[in-house]
Scaffold this active site. Structure first.
Site, PDB file in Angstrom:
ATOM      1  N   GLU A 149      24.250  88.519 -54.636  1.00 23.98           N
ATOM      2  CA  GLU A 149      25.590  89.083 -54.571  1.00 23.98           C
ATOM      3  C   GLU A 149      25.800  90.163 -55.641  1.00 23.98           C
ATOM      4  OE1 GLU A 149      26.180  84.529 -54.057  1.00 23.98           O
ATOM      5  OE2 GLU A 149      24.620  85.900 -54.773  1.00 23.98           O
TER       6      GLU A 149
ATOM      7  N   ALA B 135      -7.360  71.104 -42.098  1.00 23.63           N
ATOM      8  CA  ALA B 135      -8.128  71.910 -41.154  1.00 23.63           C
ATOM      9  C   ALA B 135      -9.017  70.950 -40.366  1.00 23.63           C
ATOM     10  CB  ALA B 135      -8.972  72.945 -41.885  1.00 23.63           C
TER      11      ALA B 135
ATOM     12  N   SER C  86     -17.904  70.228 -44.635  1.00 28.86           N
ATOM     13  CA  SER C  86     -16.657  70.717 -44.020  1.00 28.86           C
ATOM     14  C   SER C  86     -16.487  72.230 -44.095  1.00 28.86           C
ATOM     15  CB  SER C  86     -15.450  70.045 -44.684  1.00 28.86           C
ATOM     16  OG  SER C  86     -15.432  70.312 -46.071  1.00 28.86           O
TER      17      SER C  86
ATOM     18  N   TRP D 123     -17.479  75.894 -42.867  1.00 29.11           N
ATOM     19  CA  TRP D 123     -16.021  76.024 -42.774  1.00 29.11           C
ATOM     20  C   TRP D 123     -15.592  75.589 -41.390  1.00 29.11           C
ATOM     21  CZ3 TRP D 123     -13.473  76.847 -47.112  1.00 29.11           C
ATOM     22  CH2 TRP D 123     -14.091  77.525 -48.151  1.00 29.11           C
TER      23      TRP D 123
ATOM     24  N   THR E  45     -12.173  64.852 -53.611  1.00 32.53           N
ATOM     25  CA  THR E  45     -12.339  66.244 -53.196  1.00 32.53           C
ATOM     26  C   THR E  45     -12.967  67.062 -54.310  1.00 32.53           C
ATOM     27  OG1 THR E  45     -10.492  66.179 -51.627  1.00 32.53           O
ATOM     28  CG2 THR E  45     -11.105  68.333 -52.487  1.00 32.53           C
TER      29      THR E  45
ATOM     30  N   LEU F 153      -9.147  75.924 -56.208  1.00 33.47           N
ATOM     31  CA  LEU F 153      -7.728  75.809 -55.850  1.00 33.47           C
ATOM     32  C   LEU F 153      -6.897  76.981 -56.365  1.00 33.47           C
ATOM     33  CD1 LEU F 153      -6.632  72.067 -56.039  1.00 33.47           C
ATOM     34  CD2 LEU F 153      -7.508  73.375 -54.104  1.00 33.47           C
TER      35      LEU F 153
ATOM     36  N   GLU G 157      -3.611  69.288 -50.331  1.00 35.84           N
ATOM     37  CA  GLU G 157      -4.839  69.662 -49.640  1.00 35.84           C
ATOM     38  C   GLU G 157      -5.898  68.580 -49.835  1.00 35.84           C
ATOM     39  OE1 GLU G 157      -6.356  73.637 -49.879  1.00 35.84           O
ATOM     40  OE2 GLU G 157      -4.432  74.466 -50.488  1.00 35.84           O
TER      41      GLU G 157
ATOM     42  N   SER H 139      -2.324  58.105 -48.001  1.00 36.65           N
ATOM     43  CA  SER H 139      -1.449  57.572 -49.042  1.00 36.65           C
ATOM     44  C   SER H 139      -0.075  58.242 -49.009  1.00 36.65           C
ATOM     45  CB  SER H 139      -2.095  57.762 -50.413  1.00 36.65           C
ATOM     46  OG  SER H 139      -3.305  57.036 -50.518  1.00 36.65           O
TER      47      SER H 139
END
Length: 381
Positions: free
Chosen positions: A62, A164, A178, A180, A206, A214, A304, A312
Site C-alpha cells: 500500500e 519423484a 534413484s 535420476w 538420505t 540440498l 524431501e 512419519s
C-alpha cells in the site's frame, strides 16, 4: 460464477484486483514471515500507483502504491489483496498512510487472520470515512498466502512433501538407486521450490545414502536467501565430511537426548545448529521439530525425505501439500521401494486422504499437486 458476496463487485473491480494479486505473487519466497500483498491505486479509470511487498521489513504494498501516486491518491480507490495493517511492527501502520492520503475507497480481497490486524484495519478505515468493501477474490488471496495463514494459525510452517516416483510409485531400484527418476525440467522445478522455501528437510538415511547438498543450483537466487538444510538425525550419525555441512547455507540437525554430545559440540563450532528434541519411539519427535522451526520464523518447509520420513510426516498428520513428480517409467518388483514405507493397510477404508489440486506436464513428467486432508484412518504396520 461469482459468489453472492462477489456479485457486489463490477468487472472493473475484478480487473484491478487481478492485477493486485499478480503483483503480490512477485514476493513469493521473499517476504516470510509476512504475507504476500499487492496493491493498485485507481482514479478516473486509470492506474495511478501500484506496488507489492518485496521483503520483510521493507515498505508494504500500500505504501509503495501511495508513494507512486503522490497527491493524486486523494479521492482514489485502493485495491489490496489483504487487509491493511493497523499496528506498529517493523513498519508503521498502512491504515494511517491511507487515511492521510485521503483515499476515498478501499477494496480488500481478504481480511487478515493475524490477531494484530483481524478486522482492525478495515474498521479504522471506515471510522475515518473511507468506503471499505471486502471479499473480492478472497479465495485466490487465501490460496496465495496459504503458508502465512498456516503459520499464523498454528505457529508452525506450511509443510510440503516432494517426491519423484515412477508410474508404479517407486522411488528407487532394487539396489536403492534413484538418480535420476525424473527428467531435467522436473529437477529444475524442484530447485525453484527449494528457492521459495525457508527450509528443506531430509532424514539421516538420505544423507548417508545420497550425500546431497540440498542447495539451489538450477535457478538463479534473485535475492532469495538460501533455504536452511534440516536433517533428522536422532543419534547424530552424520559424517563429518557430509556435503550438507558445507558453509554455503545454514544447516540444522535435530537429535534426541541420546546423541554424541562431543560430536555435537564439534559441529556447532563449525556453525551447524544442533537442536535436541524429545524422542518418540526412538526417533526425533516431529511435532517438536516443526514447533522449533516455527519459532525460528520458518513459514515454508519442503520435505524431501525418503519413504520412512514421508510416512512419519503423513502419520503425524503434518503434511499440508504434496508435489508428486511422476516419470513415464515402470520399475516393478516386490523389493523396489515405494515413496511411503510400511506394510500398508489391511482394508481399503484405511487410508490417508488427498484433495487433488492440479496436474501439470513438465517435460516428460507429470507434476501432481494435492492438499493433505485430515487422516481418515491410520495406516497400520
Amino acid at each position: 460464477m461469482h459468489s453472492k458476496t462477489e456479485e457486489l463487485f463490477s468487472e472493473e473491480d475484478y480487473v484491478y484486483m487481478r492485477r493486485a494479486l499478480k503483483l503480490a505473487r512477485k514476493g513469493k519466497g521473499m517476504v516470510n514471515p509476512n504475507p504476500m500483498v499487492g496493491a493498485v491505486l485507481v482514479k478516473s479509470g486509470r492506474i495511478i500507483g501500484e506496488g507489492f511487498h518485496r521483503r520483510a521489513g521493507e515498505a508494504h504494498a500500500e505504501i509503495k502504491a501511495l508513494e507512486q501516486a503522490g497527491k493524486r491518491a486523494r479521492g482514489a480507490a485502493l485495491y489490496v489483496t489483504l487487509e491493511p495493517c493497523n499496528h506498529y511492527g517493523r513498519t508503521p501502520p498502512c491504515t494511517e498512510a491511507i487515511i492521510r492520503a485521503q483515499v476515498a475507497k478501499v477494496v480488500i480481497a481478504r481480511r487478515d487472520i493475524n490477531p494484530h490486524v483481524k478486522g482492525g484495519g478495515a474498521e479504522k478505515l471506515r471510522r475515518a470515512g473511507i468506503i471499505v468493501k471486502t471479499g473480492l477474490m478472497e479465495r485466490e488471496s487465501s490460496e496465495m498466502n496459504r503458508s502465512y495463514e498456516r503459520y499464523v494459525l498454528s505457529g508452525r510452517p506450511f509443510i510440503s512433501v516432494k517426491v519423484a516416483i515412477t508410474a508404479d510409485g517407486k522411488i528407487a531400484t532394487g539396489k536403492g538407486l534413484s538418480k535420476w527418476i525424473s527428467g531435467d525440467e522436473a529437477r529444475k522445478y524442484v530447485h525453484k521450490l527449494r528457492r521459495q522455501s525457508d527450509a528443506v528437510l531430509v532424514g539421516i538415511e538420505t544423507v548417508l545414502k545420497d550425500d546431497p547438498m540440498l542447495t539451489v543450483r538450477e535457478v538463479p537466487m534473485d535475492g532469495y536467501e538460501p533455504p536452511w538444510r534440516v536433517v533428522l538425525d536422532s543419534h547424530l550419525r552424520i559424517p563429518e565430511n557430509a556435503k550438507i555441512l558445507a558453509p554455503d547455507a545454514k544447516t540444522i540437525i535435530f537429535v534426541t537426548p541420546r546423541h554424541d554430545s562431543r560430536k555435537a559440540r564439534d559441529l556447532q563450532r563449525r556453525g551447524v545448529e544442533v537442536i535436541t528434541v524429545k524422542s518418540r519411539k526412538g526417533r526425533v519427535d516431529l511435532e517438536a521439530v516443526v514447533r522449533e522451526l516455527g519459532a525460528r520464523n520458518c513459514v515454508d518447509l519442503l520435505v524431501e525425505g525418503g519413504a520412512t520420513v514421508n510416512r512419519s510426516f503423513i502419520e503425524s498428520s503434518l503434511v499440508d501439500y504434496y508435489y508428486i513428480f511422476v516419470a513415464p517409467k515402470i520399475f516393478g518388483g516386490a523389493s523396489t521401494p515405494s515413496w511411503v514405507s510400511g506394510k500398508g493397510p489391511n482394508y481399503p477404508e484405511e487410508y490417508f486422504s488427498l484433495a487433488w489440486r492440479r496436474a501439470t506436464r513438465i517435460g516428460d513428467d507429470y507434476l501432481l499437486e494435492a492438499y493433505g486432508k485430515r487422516m481418515d484412518s491410520c495406516l497400520r504396520g
